[in-house]
Scaffold this motif. Structure first.
Motif, PDB file in Angstrom:
ATOM      1  N   PHE A 106      69.207  77.832  33.997  1.00 16.56           N
ATOM      2  CA  PHE A 106      69.039  77.811  35.441  1.00 16.56           C
ATOM      3  C   PHE A 106      68.426  76.500  35.942  1.00 16.56           C
ATOM      4  O   PHE A 106      68.676  76.097  37.081  1.00 16.56           O
ATOM      5  CB  PHE A 106      68.197  79.010  35.893  1.00 16.56           C
ATOM      6  N   ILE A 107      67.633  75.833  35.108  1.00 18.79           N
ATOM      7  CA  ILE A 107      67.128  74.516  35.493  1.00 18.79           C
ATOM      8  C   ILE A 107      68.283  73.525  35.626  1.00 18.79           C
ATOM      9  O   ILE A 107      68.360  72.748  36.591  1.00 18.79           O
ATOM     10  CB  ILE A 107      66.098  74.008  34.454  1.00 18.79           C
ATOM     11  N   ILE A 108      69.195  73.555  34.668  1.00 15.74           N
ATOM     12  CA  ILE A 108      70.366  72.676  34.736  1.00 15.74           C
ATOM     13  C   ILE A 108      71.232  73.040  35.933  1.00 15.74           C
ATOM     14  O   ILE A 108      71.715  72.158  36.662  1.00 15.74           O
ATOM     15  CB  ILE A 108      71.189  72.768  33.436  1.00 15.74           C
ATOM     16  N   LEU A 109      71.420  74.338  36.156  1.00 12.93           N
ATOM     17  CA  LEU A 109      72.218  74.790  37.299  1.00 12.93           C
ATOM     18  C   LEU A 109      71.595  74.332  38.615  1.00 12.93           C
ATOM     19  O   LEU A 109      72.309  73.898  39.528  1.00 12.93           O
ATOM     20  CB  LEU A 109      72.343  76.314  37.273  1.00 12.93           C
ATOM     21  N   PHE A 110      70.279  74.409  38.719  1.00 12.37           N
ATOM     22  CA  PHE A 110      69.593  73.960  39.931  1.00 12.37           C
ATOM     23  C   PHE A 110      69.833  72.465  40.166  1.00 12.37           C
ATOM     24  O   PHE A 110      70.085  72.028  41.293  1.00 12.37           O
ATOM     25  CB  PHE A 110      68.094  74.234  39.814  1.00 12.37           C
ATOM     26  N   MET A 111      69.747  71.671  39.109  1.00 11.48           N
ATOM     27  CA  MET A 111      69.978  70.235  39.237  1.00 11.48           C
ATOM     28  C   MET A 111      71.409  69.945  39.704  1.00 11.48           C
ATOM     29  O   MET A 111      71.638  69.085  40.564  1.00 11.48           O
ATOM     30  CB  MET A 111      69.723  69.545  37.893  1.00 11.48           C
ATOM     31  N   LEU A 112      72.355  70.678  39.136  1.00 14.79           N
ATOM     32  CA  LEU A 112      73.756  70.469  39.508  1.00 14.79           C
ATOM     33  C   LEU A 112      74.020  70.923  40.945  1.00 14.79           C
ATOM     34  O   LEU A 112      74.803  70.294  41.667  1.00 14.79           O
ATOM     35  CB  LEU A 112      74.663  71.219  38.539  1.00 14.79           C
ATOM     36  N   LEU A 113      73.376  72.001  41.369  1.00 19.00           N
ATOM     37  CA  LEU A 113      73.503  72.444  42.760  1.00 19.00           C
ATOM     38  C   LEU A 113      72.970  71.382  43.714  1.00 19.00           C
ATOM     39  O   LEU A 113      73.559  71.132  44.776  1.00 19.00           O
ATOM     40  CB  LEU A 113      72.753  73.753  42.971  1.00 19.00           C
ATOM     41  N   LEU A 114      71.873  70.745  43.333  1.00 17.68           N
ATOM     42  CA  LEU A 114      71.327  69.668  44.150  1.00 17.68           C
ATOM     43  C   LEU A 114      72.315  68.507  44.242  1.00 17.68           C
ATOM     44  O   LEU A 114      72.491  67.914  45.313  1.00 17.68           O
ATOM     45  CB  LEU A 114      69.995  69.198  43.557  1.00 17.68           C
ATOM     46  N   SER A 115      72.968  68.202  43.132  1.00 20.94           N
ATOM     47  CA  SER A 115      73.997  67.154  43.147  1.00 20.94           C
ATOM     48  C   SER A 115      75.138  67.524  44.084  1.00 20.94           C
ATOM     49  O   SER A 115      75.660  66.666  44.810  1.00 20.94           O
ATOM     50  CB  SER A 115      74.548  66.929  41.734  1.00 20.94           C
ATOM     51  N   CYS A 116      75.526  68.797  44.080  1.00 19.32           N
ATOM     52  CA  CYS A 116      76.610  69.254  44.960  1.00 19.32           C
ATOM     53  C   CYS A 116      76.213  69.139  46.426  1.00 19.32           C
ATOM     54  O   CYS A 116      77.039  68.778  47.278  1.00 19.32           O
ATOM     55  CB  CYS A 116      76.990  70.697  44.627  1.00 19.32           C
ATOM     56  N   VAL A 117      74.959  69.450  46.729  1.00 23.44           N
ATOM     57  CA  VAL A 117      74.470  69.304  48.104  1.00 23.44           C
ATOM     58  C   VAL A 117      74.522  67.834  48.528  1.00 23.44           C
ATOM     59  O   VAL A 117      74.970  67.499  49.640  1.00 23.44           O
ATOM     60  CB  VAL A 117      73.032  69.850  48.231  1.00 23.44           C
TER      61      VAL A 117
END
Length: 235
Positions: A106-117
């Motif tokens: 979930f830490i990696i997923l959070f980082m990737l979501l931030l990149s998508c934003v």
């Protein structure tokens, strides 16, 4: 889970991972700035829908940046524990193994979501900067272009997290991730079941199919990885 997430965030707080989160969308946007700067008249002059053409040009790089980002982030975050030989100490704490494992995911997923934003916002500013403000802005399409590849890529995130935690030698998950990333871009005959193809949203199916399949398969692989981690003798 919250405590595990906070602990993992502290571990990556002063690392260069956050630079990578910014670098992905910045690189994709910058490439198109150069592309349109050099070929503006050609790309815009005969275009019937400048926004849709812009998204098409962005999409060709978005999935590549996403897949490489997944591979590198998963490897580097797992390497924190491997390099410090802290798995046994971590697992000796009163915290369930599945929580430790899923926290990394979930830490990696959070980082990737931030990149998508950042990509979503950057796409809007890029289009406006190119003078597309007079044309209707397709916010739905921009959202799809920015976030669909990540959802379709959840199985890859689950696999790379699993491999990166399992193997001390990070050359193995890195090799698998890089090979899977470049394969769809060098062969048009890659079948639709090849999951590294799903974030490109290209194939015989509609994009929503890859998104739905990515979400379902990603959850299954995540749970399989958690089960394996619970049974594995971690050094």
């Amino acid at each position: 889970m919250l405590a595990a997430l906070q602990a993992d965030l502290l571990k990556v707080k002063r690392k260069w991972f956050w630079f990578l989160v910014f670098l992905g969308p910045f690189g994709v946007i910058s490439l198109q700035m150069v592309n349109y700067g050099v070929r503006y008249d050609y790309l815009v002059g005969g275009s019937k829908d400048v926004w849709r053409d812009l998204l098409g040009n962005l999409n060709s790089f978005t999935s590549l940046a996403l897949l490489l980002g997944i591979t590198i982030l998963a490897s580097q975050i797992a390497s924190i524990e491997h390099q410090q030989s802290s798995w046994k100490h971590l697992l000796s704490l009163p915290i369930k193994r599945r929580v430790v494992y899923s926290s990394k995911f979930f830490i990696i997923l959070f980082m990737l979501l931030l990149s998508c934003v950042l990509l979503f916002v950057g796409t809007i500013f890029l289009g406006l900067g190119l003078g597309f403000g007079s044309s209707p802005m397709p916010l739905d399409d921009i959202l799809i272009s920015s976030f669909y590849p990540l959802i379709a890529g959840l199985p890859i995130l689950a696999i790379q997290t699993w491999l990166s935690i399992t193997f001390d030698n990070q050359a193995i998950p890195l090799t698998i991730g890089i090979f899977g990333t470049i394969a769809p871009f060098f062969s048009s005959n890659i079948p639709d079941w090849f999951i590294w193809k799903w974030p490109t949203l290209m194939g015989d199916q509609e994009p929503i199919w890859y998104v739905a399949a990515g979400l379902a398969v990603g959850i299954v692989i995540l749970f399989l990885g958690m089960i394996d981690f619970q049974k594995r003798d971690v050094k």
